[in-house]
Scaffold this motif. Structure first.
Motif, PDB file in Angstrom:
ATOM      1  N   ASP A  13       0.812  -1.219   0.000  1.00  0.00           N
ATOM      2  CA  ASP A  13       0.000   0.000   0.000  1.00  0.00           C
ATOM      3  C   ASP A  13       0.845   1.269   0.000  1.00  0.00           C
ATOM      4  OD1 ASP A  13       1.007  -0.235   2.570  1.00  0.00           O
ATOM      5  OD2 ASP A  13      -0.731   0.744   3.476  1.00  0.00           O
ATOM      6  N   GLY A  14       2.175   1.134  -0.028  1.00  0.00           N
ATOM      7  CA  GLY A  14       3.052   2.298  -0.007  1.00  0.00           C
ATOM      8  C   GLY A  14       3.612   2.626   1.358  1.00  0.00           C
ATOM      9  N   THR A  15       3.158   1.923   2.397  1.00  0.00           N
ATOM     10  CA  THR A  15       3.685   2.134   3.741  1.00  0.00           C
ATOM     11  C   THR A  15       5.125   1.633   3.833  1.00  0.00           C
ATOM     12  OG1 THR A  15       1.531   2.011   4.826  1.00  0.00           O
ATOM     13  CG2 THR A  15       3.443   1.433   6.162  1.00  0.00           C
ATOM     14  N   THR A  16       5.979   2.408   4.515  1.00  0.00           N
ATOM     15  CA  THR A  16       7.365   2.016   4.723  1.00  0.00           C
ATOM     16  C   THR A  16       7.570   1.628   6.181  1.00  0.00           C
ATOM     17  OG1 THR A  16       8.098   3.545   2.993  1.00  0.00           O
ATOM     18  CG2 THR A  16       9.773   2.726   4.509  1.00  0.00           C
ATOM     19  N   VAL A  17       8.250   0.507   6.405  1.00  0.00           N
ATOM     20  CA  VAL A  17       8.517   0.023   7.749  1.00  0.00           C
ATOM     21  C   VAL A  17      10.012  -0.264   7.890  1.00  0.00           C
ATOM     22  CG1 VAL A  17       7.910  -1.650   9.535  1.00  0.00           C
ATOM     23  CG2 VAL A  17       6.244  -1.079   7.754  1.00  0.00           C
ATOM     24  N   TRP A  18      10.620   0.317   8.914  1.00  0.00           N
ATOM     25  CA  TRP A  18      11.996  -0.016   9.275  1.00  0.00           C
ATOM     26  C   TRP A  18      11.936  -0.968  10.451  1.00  0.00           C
ATOM     27  CZ3 TRP A  18      10.367   4.567   7.477  1.00  0.00           C
ATOM     28  CH2 TRP A  18      11.099   5.184   6.453  1.00  0.00           C
ATOM     29  N   LEU A  19      12.577  -2.129  10.341  1.00  0.00           N
ATOM     30  CA  LEU A  19      12.507  -3.158  11.370  1.00  0.00           C
ATOM     31  C   LEU A  19      13.844  -3.300  12.075  1.00  0.00           C
ATOM     32  CD1 LEU A  19      10.465  -5.892   9.463  1.00  0.00           C
ATOM     33  CD2 LEU A  19       9.635  -4.432  11.323  1.00  0.00           C
ATOM     34  N   ASN A  20      13.788  -3.375  13.398  1.00  0.00           N
ATOM     35  CA  ASN A  20      14.985  -3.530  14.207  1.00  0.00           C
ATOM     36  C   ASN A  20      15.354  -5.012  14.331  1.00  0.00           C
ATOM     37  OD1 ASN A  20      17.145  -2.831  15.796  1.00  0.00           O
ATOM     38  ND2 ASN A  20      15.948  -1.860  17.411  1.00  0.00           N
ATOM     39  N   ALA A  21      16.520  -5.272  14.903  1.00  0.00           N
ATOM     40  CA  ALA A  21      17.025  -6.635  15.035  1.00  0.00           C
ATOM     41  C   ALA A  21      16.058  -7.512  15.820  1.00  0.00           C
ATOM     42  CB  ALA A  21      18.388  -6.613  15.726  1.00  0.00           C
ATOM     43  N   GLY A  22      15.950  -8.777  15.420  1.00  0.00           N
ATOM     44  CA  GLY A  22      15.111  -9.733  16.127  1.00  0.00           C
ATOM     45  C   GLY A  22      13.625  -9.490  15.962  1.00  0.00           C
TER      46      GLY A  22
END
Length: 358
Positions: A144-153
């Motif tokens: 949908d165009g949403t951006t997600v930055w994911l941290n470790a684990g």
């Protein structure tokens, strides 16, 4: 519309798509997120360079043909024995068209097999899942165009119909969300302790299952939070606020909390006085920040940050409390710095760190 999508994909794989067609394809895939799985599968099978396919690609093609035969779809064998060969950049116009037509034929057959198989075996399609290893971070662009930055684990999961109807994801870990605005379809994030509902905003959400607390920190827009233990209640956050949900039954390294805390609290965001950076999102700038945290709680963060297990030999040492930050330090440099302010010893044994009393 689906025929147009497959046509554009065929042109892209054959190297014939214009910039306008590539933009059109991107928009169509956003409107049809259920096609992401078959499109990605075909893109993975297609070679990046011209020439004979390697053994892995040829095997993938044979498996694909066999699945089509089992599904009752007639296979269209290409005239050449090199089904994945792409025409050279300077090929003659008629050859380019023939290459594109062959690609289109393969894609149409694959699409037919995919949708027919989904009609009879929909349970075979697993949801999309993004896993981030310890010591790593990643960035994800949702359909949908949403951006997600994911941290470790961390782990982010969403269904194959994401974006076509609802916009719902499951998060275990920590992520910074820049949600695309869509007033008609709210964006919902489910975690073990809370659910977050938004329309379009930027916020950080931390919900590691092995930590005693989860929190959502709002930078822009607004979010509505409901607790898993109190689903009837709704809490609306304003910018520069965060909600903290504590679960006293989740013990980190078996270390008790310093003092009882409320199960839910709304607080202001913390800014680091040294550089005015936001403590809740410092991990995105490769900075590990901790404020009055027990050694047990800090050890969980350091395990993910440095990708090495940390164990305590006694409860008293796990209860030591620290405030500070690490940026470029190695794990041993970080432990040496902590040992200056508190009495403890550490040793690396069998690829893990053992911490004990001094």
């Amino acid at each position: 519309m689906e025929d147009r999508i497959w046509e554009l994909i065929a042109r892209k794989l054959a190297g014939e798509a214009s910039q306008e067609e590539l933009r059109e394809l991107e928009g169509l895939l956003r409107d049809h997120p259920e096609l992401h799985i078959p499109v990605q599968a075909l893109a993975d099978m297609w070679p990046r360079k011209a020439g004979r396919p390697d053994a892995e690609t040829a095997a993938a093609w044979d498996r694909h043909q066999e699945r089509m035969r089992q599904a009752g779809i007639r296979s269209m064998e290409p005239a050449s024995h090199e089904p994945f060969q792409l025409e050279a950049v300077r090929a003659r116009p008629w050859k380019r068209y023939a290459g594109w037509a062959a690609a289109a034929a393969v894609l149409v057959l694959a699409a037919t097999w995919f949708f027919r198989s989904q009609t009879f075996h929909p349970e075979q399609v697993a949801p999309s899942e993004v896993l981030v290893k310890y010591g790593s971070k990643t960035r994800v662009q949702l359909p949908d165009g949403t951006t997600v930055w994911l941290n470790a684990g961390s782990k982010l999961t969403y269904g194959r119909d994401f974006g076509s109807g609802s916009r719902e994801v499951d998060l275990s870990g920590e992520g910074f969300f820049d949600v695309a605005k869509d007033p008609e379809r709210p964006f919902i994030i489910r975690t073990s302790r809370m659910n977050v509902r938004v329309l379009g905003t930027r916020f950080n959400l931390r919900a590691y299952p092995n930590e005693k607390s989860s929190e959502a920190a709002l930078l822009q827009g607004s979010i509505e939070v409901s607790l898993s233990s109190r689903p009837a209640e709704r809490f609306l956050l304003k910018p520069n606020e965060k909600i903290v949900v504590r679960d006293d039954s989740a013990a980190a390294h078996n270390a008790p909390v310093k003092s009882p805390e409320p199960i839910m609290a709304i607080r202001n965001l913390r800014y680091e006085p040294a550089d005015s950076s936001l403590a809740e999102t410092s991990w995105m700038n490769n900075k590990l920040v901790f404020t009055d945290e027990s050694f047990a709680e800090l050890a969980l963060k350091m395990e993910r940050w440095y990708n090495i297990p940390i164990r305590f030999s006694d409860v008293e040492t796990a209860q030591l409390r620290f405030t500070g930050s690490f940026e470029k330090e190695s794990v041993e440099q970080a432990l040496r710095a902590l040992a200056i302010t508190a009495p403890f010893r550490y040793q690396v044994k069998d690829s893990e760190i053992i911490i004990s009393r001094n």
